[in-house]
Write a protein that holds these residues in place. Structure first.
Motif: not given
Length: 286
Positions: A159-170
Motif C-alpha cells: 500500500s506504500l505511496r512514494v511522494p513526488e520529489r522525495k529524494m531516494c537512492w539508487v
C-alpha cells in the motif's frame, strides 16, 4: 522512438538536479522529502548498501563470470532483479551466478550459484522492460551468511505511496556493455534521485513518442529530474527510500532512454505492485 534492448545494460540514465559540484552528506533513513541534491554518482562507502548484489553470466572468451546486472538480497536465499536481465533463452538458472557483499567489482569474487529463475508471468519477452512486470527472483543454491557487508533490504507494504520529489537512492556499478568490459575492480556507485509522478513521467515520454497510449505503466515508477545525467545505475539494481526510519526498496532499475537525454527520468519496476507475487516464493523475514 528508440527502443531499449536487453543487451543495453546502461538502460537507465539518472538525471540529477543542480549544477554545483558538491558531494552530499548522507541522509539517515529518517530523512524525508527534500529538494536539491548531488550532481552525479559517487563512490559508495563500505557497508552502506549491504543488499546490493552483482548478477553474473559466464563469458567464454574472457573465461570470466562477467557482471550482467544489479540485484538486491531480499532473503538469505533470494535475489530480486529485473526480468529482462534473465530473458535470454539460453540463460537457464545454471547460467547465472551472484556475488554478494562486494564493493569493488571482481575484487576477490566468491560466487553463489543460481538454482532457479522465477520471472513474473506477465513479463513479455518481446516487449521486454517496456511492457512492464520487469521483475524476477533468483533462488540461490545455499543461504548466504549475513554480516556487516551482507544484509537484506526490507520490502515496503504493497500500500506504500512514494511522494513526488522525495529524494531516494539508487546504486550500481554503472553501464557495462557499451563495448566496455568492466574487468578492473570498480567501486559501487550511489546516486540520489527525486521521485517523479507517473503522470508527469508519462507526459515526458509521450512528448517524444508517436505512441499516444500509456508508456509509463501503473507497475512502473520514475525517478530523476532535468539537469546533468548520470549513467551509474545497473539494470536490476535497487532504488531505496527511507520510510518510518528504515530503508525500503521501492524500485528495480528497468529502462529509460539512453544517457544524454535530460528530460527523461529513469523508469523502474514499482516494487509495491509485486509484493503479493514475491511473497508466493519468498517468505517474509522471521
Amino acid at each position: 522512438r528508440p527502443l531499449p534492448s536487453p543487451q543495453m545494460l546502461w538502460l537507465l540514465f539518472l538525471s540529477l538536479p543542480g549544477l554545483g559540484g558538491s558531494v552530499p552528506s548522507f541522509p539517515g533513513p529518517g530523512s524525508g522529502t527534500q529538494q536539491g541534491g548531488p550532481v552525479g554518482a559517487h563512490n559508495a562507502p563500505t557497508g552502506r548498501w549491504p543488499w546490493q548484489v552483482s548478477v553474473r553470466q559466464y563469458n567464454k572468451e574472457l573465461e570470466l563470470w562477467q557482471h550482467l546486472c544489479g540485484g538486491s538480497l531480499i532473503h538469505h536465499q533470494w535475489v530480486l532483479t529485473a526480468a529482462h536481465c534473465t530473458q535470454r533463452e539460453d540463460w537457464e538458472a545454471y547460467g547465472l551466478r551472484v556475488q554478494v557483499g562486494q564493493l569493488r567489482l571482481y575484487d576477490h569474487d566468491t560466487l553463489t550459484t543460481v538454482t532457479k529463475i522465477v520471472r513474473h508471468p506477465k513479463f513479455n519477452q518481446s516487449l521486454s522492460a517496456e511492457g512492464g512486470a520487469d521483475v524476477a527472483l533468483l533462488k540461490l543454491e545455499a543461504p548466504v551468511t549475513l554480516s556487516e557487508r551482507i544484509g537484506l533490504v526490507p520490502l515496503p507494504p504493497a500500500s506504500l505511496r512514494v511522494p513526488e520529489r522525495k529524494m531516494c537512492w539508487v546504486t550500481g556499478w554503472g553501464y557495462s556493455s557499451l563495448g566496455v568490459t568492466l574487468l578492473w575492480p570498480y567501486q559501487l556507485q550511489e546516486v540520489m534521485v527525486p521521485i517523479v509522478g507517473n503522470e508527469v513521467c508519462n507526459q515526458r515520454y509521450q512528448n517524444s513518442s508517436t505512441n499516444t497510449g500509456q508508456i509509463i505503466k501503473d507497475d512502473m515508477l520514475c525517478a530523476g529530474s532535468e539537469g546533468q545525467d548520470s549513467c551509474q545505475g545497473d539494470s536490476g539494481g535497487p532504488l531505496v527510500c527511507s520510510w518510518e526510519g528504515t530503508w525500503v526498496q521501492v524500485g528495480i532499475v528497468s529502462w529509460g532512454y539512453s544517457c544524454g537525454h535530460r528530460d527523461f527520468p529513469g523508469v523502474y519496476a514499482r516494487v509495491m505492485s509485486f509484493i503479493s507475487w514475491i511473497r508466493k516464493f519468498v517468505p517474509p523475514p522471521s
